[in-house]
Design a protein around this motif. Structure first.
Motif, PDB file in Angstrom:
ATOM      1  N   ASN A  85       9.941  29.143  -2.838  1.00 49.28           N
ATOM      2  CA  ASN A  85      10.893  27.983  -2.360  1.00 49.28           C
ATOM      3  C   ASN A  85      10.571  27.152  -1.009  1.00 49.28           C
ATOM      4  O   ASN A  85      10.624  25.988  -1.036  1.00 49.28           O
ATOM      5  CB  ASN A  85      12.176  28.321  -2.303  1.00 49.28           C
ATOM      6  N   ALA A  86       9.707  27.899  -0.399  1.00 45.11           N
ATOM      7  CA  ALA A  86       9.153  27.184   0.933  1.00 45.11           C
ATOM      8  C   ALA A  86       8.229  26.023   0.480  1.00 45.11           C
ATOM      9  O   ALA A  86       8.123  24.996   1.194  1.00 45.11           O
ATOM     10  CB  ALA A  86       8.382  28.094   1.637  1.00 45.11           C
ATOM     11  N   ARG A  87       7.823  25.925  -0.800  1.00 46.67           N
ATOM     12  CA  ARG A  87       7.030  24.779  -1.191  1.00 46.67           C
ATOM     13  C   ARG A  87       7.931  23.430  -1.096  1.00 46.67           C
ATOM     14  O   ARG A  87       7.222  22.492  -0.719  1.00 46.67           O
ATOM     15  CB  ARG A  87       6.349  24.958  -2.618  1.00 46.67           C
ATOM     16  N   TYR A  88       9.040  23.626  -1.539  1.00 47.57           N
ATOM     17  CA  TYR A  88      10.182  22.588  -2.151  1.00 47.57           C
ATOM     18  C   TYR A  88      10.948  22.283  -0.820  1.00 47.57           C
ATOM     19  O   TYR A  88      11.429  21.269  -0.353  1.00 47.57           O
ATOM     20  CB  TYR A  88      10.671  22.605  -3.173  1.00 47.57           C
ATOM     21  N   GLY A 120     -23.301  19.772   8.660  1.00 46.07           N
ATOM     22  CA  GLY A 120     -22.411  19.394   7.827  1.00 46.07           C
ATOM     23  C   GLY A 120     -21.156  20.225   7.537  1.00 46.07           C
ATOM     24  O   GLY A 120     -21.151  21.261   7.977  1.00 46.07           O
ATOM     25  N   LEU A 121     -20.189  19.820   6.749  1.00 47.94           N
ATOM     26  CA  LEU A 121     -18.898  20.678   6.481  1.00 47.94           C
ATOM     27  C   LEU A 121     -18.361  20.390   5.117  1.00 47.94           C
ATOM     28  O   LEU A 121     -18.204  19.023   4.917  1.00 47.94           O
ATOM     29  CB  LEU A 121     -18.011  20.349   7.428  1.00 47.94           C
ATOM     30  N   VAL A 122     -18.078  21.448   4.503  1.00 47.08           N
ATOM     31  CA  VAL A 122     -17.585  21.298   3.079  1.00 47.08           C
ATOM     32  C   VAL A 122     -15.867  21.760   3.379  1.00 47.08           C
ATOM     33  O   VAL A 122     -15.663  22.534   3.845  1.00 47.08           O
ATOM     34  CB  VAL A 122     -18.117  22.126   2.166  1.00 47.08           C
ATOM     35  N   TYR A 123     -15.124  20.784   2.889  1.00 41.65           N
ATOM     36  CA  TYR A 123     -13.511  21.232   3.182  1.00 41.65           C
ATOM     37  C   TYR A 123     -13.024  21.364   1.863  1.00 41.65           C
ATOM     38  O   TYR A 123     -13.064  20.643   0.828  1.00 41.65           O
ATOM     39  CB  TYR A 123     -12.880  19.934   3.933  1.00 41.65           C
ATOM     40  N   THR A 124     -12.212  22.647   1.944  1.00 38.54           N
ATOM     41  CA  THR A 124     -11.312  22.845   0.663  1.00 38.54           C
ATOM     42  C   THR A 124     -10.006  21.940   0.779  1.00 38.54           C
ATOM     43  O   THR A 124      -9.018  22.429   1.615  1.00 38.54           O
ATOM     44  CB  THR A 124     -11.164  24.357   0.487  1.00 38.54           C
ATOM     45  N   SER A 125      -9.961  20.960   0.081  1.00 40.54           N
ATOM     46  CA  SER A 125      -8.920  20.047   0.140  1.00 40.54           C
ATOM     47  C   SER A 125      -7.943  20.763  -1.061  1.00 40.54           C
ATOM     48  O   SER A 125      -7.956  21.853  -1.394  1.00 40.54           O
ATOM     49  CB  SER A 125      -8.944  18.761   0.185  1.00 40.54           C
ATOM     50  N   SER A 126      -7.216  19.731  -1.671  1.00 46.57           N
ATOM     51  CA  SER A 126      -6.511  20.114  -2.851  1.00 46.57           C
ATOM     52  C   SER A 126      -6.302  18.883  -3.507  1.00 46.57           C
ATOM     53  O   SER A 126      -5.979  17.685  -3.015  1.00 46.57           O
ATOM     54  CB  SER A 126      -5.159  20.788  -2.148  1.00 46.57           C
ATOM     55  N   PHE A 127      -5.774  19.200  -4.964  1.00 50.72           N
ATOM     56  CA  PHE A 127      -5.471  17.974  -5.946  1.00 50.72           C
ATOM     57  C   PHE A 127      -4.076  17.402  -5.419  1.00 50.72           C
ATOM     58  O   PHE A 127      -3.513  16.236  -5.813  1.00 50.72           O
ATOM     59  CB  PHE A 127      -5.575  18.178  -7.261  1.00 50.72           C
ATOM     60  N   THR A 128      -3.376  18.118  -4.513  1.00 50.50           N
ATOM     61  CA  THR A 128      -1.926  17.864  -4.364  1.00 50.50           C
ATOM     62  C   THR A 128      -2.094  16.796  -2.979  1.00 50.50           C
ATOM     63  O   THR A 128      -0.898  16.291  -3.029  1.00 50.50           O
ATOM     64  CB  THR A 128      -1.304  19.153  -3.654  1.00 50.50           C
ATOM     65  N   VAL A 129      -3.162  16.360  -2.862  1.00 44.48           N
ATOM     66  CA  VAL A 129      -3.285  15.011  -1.764  1.00 44.48           C
ATOM     67  C   VAL A 129      -2.700  13.871  -2.425  1.00 44.48           C
ATOM     68  O   VAL A 129      -2.444  12.715  -2.236  1.00 44.48           O
ATOM     69  CB  VAL A 129      -4.748  14.796  -1.260  1.00 44.48           C
ATOM     70  N   THR A 131      -1.009  14.946  -6.217  1.00 44.95           N
ATOM     71  CA  THR A 131      -0.045  15.313  -7.222  1.00 44.95           C
ATOM     72  C   THR A 131       1.294  15.551  -6.438  1.00 44.95           C
ATOM     73  O   THR A 131       2.092  16.146  -7.486  1.00 44.95           O
ATOM     74  CB  THR A 131      -0.809  16.370  -8.096  1.00 44.95           C
ATOM     75  N   ASP A 132       1.086  15.890  -5.251  1.00 47.42           N
ATOM     76  CA  ASP A 132       2.413  16.446  -4.501  1.00 47.42           C
ATOM     77  C   ASP A 132       3.585  15.201  -4.387  1.00 47.42           C
ATOM     78  O   ASP A 132       4.327  15.287  -3.725  1.00 47.42           O
ATOM     79  CB  ASP A 132       2.206  16.895  -3.216  1.00 47.42           C
ATOM     80  N   TYR A 154       2.874  20.604   1.798  1.00 51.08           N
ATOM     81  CA  TYR A 154       1.347  20.992   1.786  1.00 51.08           C
ATOM     82  C   TYR A 154       0.720  20.086   1.396  1.00 51.08           C
ATOM     83  O   TYR A 154      -0.493  19.760   1.921  1.00 51.08           O
ATOM     84  CB  TYR A 154       1.315  22.135   0.507  1.00 51.08           C
ATOM     85  N   GLY A 155       1.023  19.020   0.462  1.00 51.14           N
ATOM     86  CA  GLY A 155       0.261  17.913   0.134  1.00 51.14           C
ATOM     87  C   GLY A 155       0.052  16.927   1.303  1.00 51.14           C
ATOM     88  O   GLY A 155      -0.884  16.263   1.506  1.00 51.14           O
TER      89      GLY A 155
END
Length: 359
Positions: A85-88, A120-129, A131-132, A154-155
């Protein structure tokens, strides 16, 4: 010249440990796993990988570690995922913690990396940027879709961190952001445990049409994409300054994915009861109110209803074209492997889900 050194933040977590494994298997790199936690019981470790405990929220600690290890490329996978529930409906403290880890922590990693001359740097982002934004559906969305509209923390945190990473791209410090869809796999801290917790109480209920498509990505496929991004930054550099959606490339009805997981645990919903989305949304509002009154938590909320009925799948054309990304483990195979792992580990015991620092 020796092999490049790749340092993975969150390197003992769910995704981070899989990235470490994928890097090791190439035999092309020296690998360092940096995490606030030591490898957990059951996490495979490698004799030629250097494991370092450090906190991304401590800038001086990071700079010291980077100076000592001299990484060529950093893969920044450490992060905090709000669970349940913390997501929402997160508290002020939960919100601040997510922003602290995902945004401030990323800033610390970027600044320390630049200070010590990392390439260089590879960043783990998310499709929630993208879709949130729970008010919209996203069908085969690509990287031209605007960010900055996420309604969930999160997004929002991933958007801010991704912008920070990509804006730091320079000719001497190449950065790239990968936007995985929902990640699942063995030791998955959120996706499969949440679906498992639905057995048997909520499995008969189909909210909305039950046909809305969603995207998932098996954890080793996600790790492969990170290795490809590392390789690109070390060679062609065509991915520098860019963001990429990555998934299994197999959009599936969210309900069908749930049923596939439940079947692996020997559960088939005995009946199917359709609940209109509007009714479920109203019930979610009531559940939120009741949980607020009694001081408890609820898995049913307005946000979870919107998530469960939304269309969320992405295009991988750019990742295929620039990175050469191609998923090696299919969705059905990934579900079987994952559920077998959980059955061996937990048996009939419930699986608690939690956000993960170092995921």
């Amino acid at each position: 010249m020796g092999r490049p050194t790749i340092l993975v933040t969150g390197g003992t977590g769910f995704l981070g440990s899989e990235i470490v494994k994928a890097l090791v298997e190439t035999n092309d790199y020296k690998v360092i796993a940096l995490d606030i936690n030591p490898p957990s019981l059951g996490t495979k470790t490698y004799p030629h990988v250097t494991y370092i405990r450090a906190n991304i929220l401590q800038p001086s600690e990071l700079t010291k570690m980077f100076q000592e290890t001299k990484p060529t490329i950093i893969v920044h996978s450490a992060g905090l995922v709000p669970a349940g529930n913390a997501r929402y409906n997160c508290t002020k403290e939960e919100r601040e913690r997510v922003l602290e880890v995902n945004v401030s922590g990323t800033r610390n990693v970027v600044e320390a990396a630049k200070e010590v001359g990392v390439r260089g740097l590879v960043y783990t982002s998310s499709f929630t940027v993208v879709t949130d934004d729970l008010e919209e559906d996203f069908r085969n969305v690509n990287e031209s879709a605007p960010t900055g509209r996420a309604g969930l923390v999160y997004g929002q945190s991933k958007t801010a961190a991704e912008e920070l990473v990509l804006s730091s791209n320079t000719p001497s410090f190449h950065t790239v952001a990968l936007r995985p869809s929902v990640i699942f796999g063995p030791a998955d801290p959120t996706c499969i445990p949440v679906l498992h917790s639905c057995i048997p109480f909520t499995t008969p209920f189909i909210i909305g049409t039950g046909t809305n498509l969603a995207d998932f990505i098996y954890v080793s496929n996600c790790a492969d994409a990170h290795v490809l991004a590392v390789r690109n930054l070390l060679t062609a550099g065509t991915a520098a300054g860019e963001a990429f959606f990555i998934s299994n490339g197999e959009p599936v009805a969210f309900r069908d994915f749930c049923v596939a997981v439940w079947k692996e645990f020997g559960h088939v919903p005995p009946v199917q009861v359709r609940i209109p989305k509007s009714l479920a949304w109203g019930l979610g509002a009531v559940a939120e109110w009741v949980s607020w009154v009694v001081g408890g938590t609820t898995t049913l909320s307005r946000g979870s209803v919107k998530d469960a009925t939304a269309v969320r799948y992405v295009s991988m054309q750019k990742a295929r074209r620039v990175l050469g990304y191609q998923p090696r483990v299919g969705l059905s195979e990934g579900v079987k492997i994952t559920c077998e792992h959980f059955k061996r580990r937990y048996g009939s015991r419930p699986m608690a889900s939690s956000g993960e620092f170092g995921c």
